[in-house]
Design a protein around this motif. Structure first.
Motif, PDB file in Angstrom:
ATOM      1  N   THR A   1       0.789  -1.222   0.000  1.00  0.00           N
ATOM      2  CA  THR A   1       0.000   0.000   0.000  1.00  0.00           C
ATOM      3  C   THR A   1       0.825   1.278   0.000  1.00  0.00           C
TER       4      THR A   1
ATOM      5  N   GLU B   1      -5.623  -3.168  -1.936  1.00  0.00           N
ATOM      6  CA  GLU B   1      -6.398  -2.022  -2.409  1.00  0.00           C
ATOM      7  C   GLU B   1      -6.065  -0.778  -1.582  1.00  0.00           C
ATOM      8  N   GLU B   2      -6.426   0.361  -2.111  1.00  0.00           N
ATOM      9  CA  GLU B   2      -6.171   1.622  -1.412  1.00  0.00           C
ATOM     10  C   GLU B   2      -6.858   1.664  -0.055  1.00  0.00           C
ATOM     11  N   SER B   3      -7.960   0.956   0.084  1.00  0.00           N
ATOM     12  CA  SER B   3      -8.681   0.919   1.364  1.00  0.00           C
ATOM     13  C   SER B   3      -7.850   0.253   2.474  1.00  0.00           C
ATOM     14  N   GLN B   4      -6.770  -0.431   2.110  1.00  0.00           N
ATOM     15  CA  GLN B   4      -5.920  -1.104   3.094  1.00  0.00           C
ATOM     16  C   GLN B   4      -4.782  -0.220   3.605  1.00  0.00           C
TER      17      GLN B   4
END
Length: 196
Positions: A93, A157-160
């Motif tokens: 990330t 993912e960017e959410s991580q």
């Protein structure tokens, strides 16, 4: 990282079962400038030895890039949280702007940019593997000690992206506060005082 078959493992020297102590030694080696030399490894159309050689050339051409690539590998790994079971180098990330904007990551966007042509040439490697391999390849090129490395990280993912503040601060204002800050960071990763 997950250890795959020996065909996809990159290491020079013995690689034993990963423990907290060996993970600490790896993190310390990365932070202090250790080295690994890939032997033969090609998996899923990824030639890790060739990629490590490309990173080594970056460092040979501009030796100032070596420490920054090591820092990229460490900062990518140093966000791990054993309780939340998130962060670390696994999801790669640090490539996202939100994580690159964390205070401790100042200047690392350049390192990500240096690796982009290698990633485009080798689309089968995950960014997560590329960032950690770049660190150990840079260490080797700088004539540091041997660092084991294994492939198998899968980009997330960017959410991580993890919250800012997970990396240790260089100075917390007093030796006692700085020591406690280091404990807070490394305890979160599962280490004790002896292992720090």
């Amino acid at each position: 990282p997950r250890v795959l078959s020996p065909a996809v493992r990159i290491a020079m020297g013995p690689v034993g079962a990963q423990s907290r102590r060996s993970a600490l030694h790896l993190a310390a080696a990365l932070a202090l400038g250790a080295a690994v030399a890939p032997d033969s490894a090609t998996a899923a159309d990824v030639d890790y030895v060739s990629i490590a050689s490309e990173v080594a050339k970056l460092v040979r051409d501009d030796p100032d890039k070596g420490p920054t690539l090591v820092r990229l590998a460490w900062h990518s790994s140093g966000t791990y949280d054993k309780v939340a079971k998130d962060g670390g180098s696994g999801p790669g990330t640090i490539r996202f702007k939100e994580e690159l904007a964390h205070g401790a990551n100042a200047g690392l966007a350049s390192a990500v940019d240096w690796l982009e042509p290698i990633k485009k040439k080798n689309p089968g490697i995950s960014n997560a593997d590329l960032f950690t391999l770049a660190g150990v390849a840079a260490i080797k090129e700088m004539r540091g000690p041997v660092v084991p490395w294994s492939s198998g990280r899968i980009d997330g993912e960017e959410s991580q992206v993890t919250p800012d503040g997970r990396l240790p601060a260089a100075d917390k204002g007093s030796p006692k506060s700085t020591a406690q800050g280091l404990r807070d960071v490394f305890y979160r990763m599962g280490f004790n005082d002896q292992e720090i």
